[in-house]
Scaffold this active site. Structure first.
Site, short mmCIF file in Angstrom:
data_model
loop_
_atom_site.label_atom_id
_atom_site.label_comp_id
_atom_site.label_asym_id
_atom_site.label_seq_id
_atom_site.Cartn_x
_atom_site.Cartn_y
_atom_site.Cartn_z
N ARG A 117 0.45 -4.52 23.74
CA ARG A 117 1.84 -4.78 23.36
C ARG A 117 2.17 -6.21 23.80
O ARG A 117 1.77 -6.64 24.88
CB ARG A 117 2.80 -3.80 24.04
CG ARG A 117 2.84 -2.40 23.40
CD ARG A 117 3.43 -2.42 21.98
NE ARG A 117 3.43 -1.11 21.35
CZ ARG A 117 2.47 -0.61 20.57
NH1 ARG A 117 1.40 -1.34 20.30
NH2 ARG A 117 2.58 0.59 20.05
N GLU A 169 7.47 -9.96 18.09
CA GLU A 169 6.82 -9.74 16.79
C GLU A 169 7.70 -9.00 15.79
O GLU A 169 7.49 -9.10 14.58
CB GLU A 169 5.50 -8.98 16.95
CG GLU A 169 5.67 -7.51 17.36
CD GLU A 169 4.33 -6.76 17.42
OE1 GLU A 169 3.39 -7.29 18.03
OE2 GLU A 169 4.25 -5.65 16.85
N HIS A 214 -0.71 -7.58 14.32
CA HIS A 214 -0.69 -6.15 14.68
C HIS A 214 -1.51 -5.32 13.66
O HIS A 214 -1.01 -4.38 13.06
CB HIS A 214 0.75 -5.63 14.76
CG HIS A 214 0.88 -4.49 15.73
ND1 HIS A 214 1.90 -4.39 16.64
CD2 HIS A 214 0.11 -3.39 15.94
CE1 HIS A 214 1.77 -3.28 17.35
NE2 HIS A 214 0.68 -2.66 16.94
N ALA A 222 -4.77 -4.26 14.58
CA ALA A 222 -5.94 -3.69 15.28
C ALA A 222 -6.18 -2.24 14.87
O ALA A 222 -7.30 -1.78 14.80
CB ALA A 222 -5.76 -3.80 16.78
#
Ligand code: NAI
Length: 331
Positions: free
Chosen positions: A235, A264, A296, A298
């Site tokens: 995070r 983000e 983001h 992943a």
């Protein structure tokens, strides 16, 4: 049967949920917008709201939802730092999540970031396409033999630790609850300061909590080796971005790989290529040749999306049928 409202939904969400829904036959309404106080009124018309990482489930949104029909928030993600759980409990809204889905998706993305940064394949790709075959500036280092520090050895961190072990690294770990699986393969648990002092590469895999907020900040950076590589797929607010920028400018941080960023929610998951991005801190990060940012992604593998859709729908069906909610999160 009541329709389930999805927020922050993209085409790939619709596809994976519609595939998983063949087993259930539920009704869905997909909204592309992020759920936030400003549009909570729309969401409040639905008993079940399916939300994602950057939906704002703060007290204000939850109050509007509870004043309407909403009684269940089904998060289609693992993290729940974007939900005010105390407010949800007080307002009678239950919250479920997907605690586990292909942890390999995130673990393998750590490697994608690290290997790209280290061997500069992103730069090599562009050079070769332009007919520039100079390898000047593309030098990396062997990962084999390096010391790696893993913060948080739950489902993802444990896999990352074992991958680095397989690459021939010395792996240190820090967790409030050491994982016996990691200990059994020779991973040594140390305090945070020892991890910072000993690691050439640090990868973050703990949740964002009050305790872990800015766990990588000015102080932590002071303890680290010069030229340390830091990878954050967990995070954004685990890293104090201002401190990281200072660390990059001074050379303390040798390479920084980010899949998450503390601000983000205003950027990620949207195509802003024709907009003027207003976040100067983020834009400064992008100026460093030794920083690699992904938005983001992943989790974004076929296997993870299928797992997420399957578990989310199971959570919803369990709620509907009055069964125990094994994936409920409580304050
Ligand atoms: P997990 O719950 O299995 O593991 C988290 C570990 O962190 C646990 O072992 C816990 O004891 C440890 N921890 C908690 N507080 C800590 C502290 N103060 N210091 C050190 N360790 C601490 O979670 P999992 O599934 O491994 O996910 C880890 C994180 O990855 C999630 O919290 C989420 O934020 C992030 N994530 C990111 C994704 C992406 O697409 N970038 C996708 C999925 C998860």
């Amino acid at each position: 049967m009541d329709t389930i409202a999805f927020f922050s939904s993209k085409r790939y969400d619709q596809e994976s949920f519609q595939r998983a829904n063949q087993a259930h036959g539920l009704q869905f309404e997909f909204f592309e917008n992020r759920l936030r106080p400003q549009n909570a009124q729309i969401a409040s018309q639905y008993e079940i709201v399916c939300a994602f990482v950057n939906d704002e489930l703060d007290r204000e949104t939850l109050t509007t939802l509870a004043a309407g029909k909403t009684r269940l928030i089904a998060l289609r993600c693992a993290g729940f730092n974007n939900v005010d759980l105390k407010a949800a409990a007080r307002l009678g809204i239950r919250v479920v999540r997907v605690p586990a889905y292909s942890p390999y998706s995130v673990a393998e993305h750590v490697l994608a970031l690290l290997f790209t940064l280290n061997r500069k394949t992103h730069r090599a790709y562009n050079r070769v396409r332009e007919g520039n075959f100079s390898i000047e500036g593309l030098q990396g280092f062997d990962i084999h033999g390096k010391s790696v520090g893993i913060i948080g050895t739950g489902k993802i961190g444990a896999i990352v630790a074992s991958i680095f072990k397989g690459l021939g690294c010395t792996v240190f770990a820090h967790d409030v609850y050491p994982n016996p699986e990691c200990e059994s393969i020779g991973i040594q648990y140390v305090d945070l300061d020892t991890l910072f002092q000993s690691s050439d590469i640090i990868s973050l895999h703990c949740p964002l909590t009050k305790e872990t907020h800015h766990i990588i900040g000015r102080e932590a950076l002071l303890s680290m080796k010069r030229g340390v590589t830091i990878i954050n797929t967990s995070r954004g607010a685990l890293i104090d971005t201002y401190a990281a920028i200072q660390g990059l400018k001074s050379g303390k941080i040798g390479q920084l790989g980010l899949d998450v960023y503390e601000e983000e929610d205003e950027l990620f998951f949207e195509d802003l290529s024709s907009h003027i991005i207003q976040d100067d801190v983020f834009m400064r990060l992008l100026t460093f040749p030794n920083v690699l940012v992904t938005g983001h992604q992943a989790f974004f593998t076929h296997e993870a999306l299928s797992d997420i859709a399957r578990t989310t729908l199971k959570n919803i069906v369990d709620y509907r049928q009055g069964h125990e909610l094994i994936n409920e999160v409580k304050a």
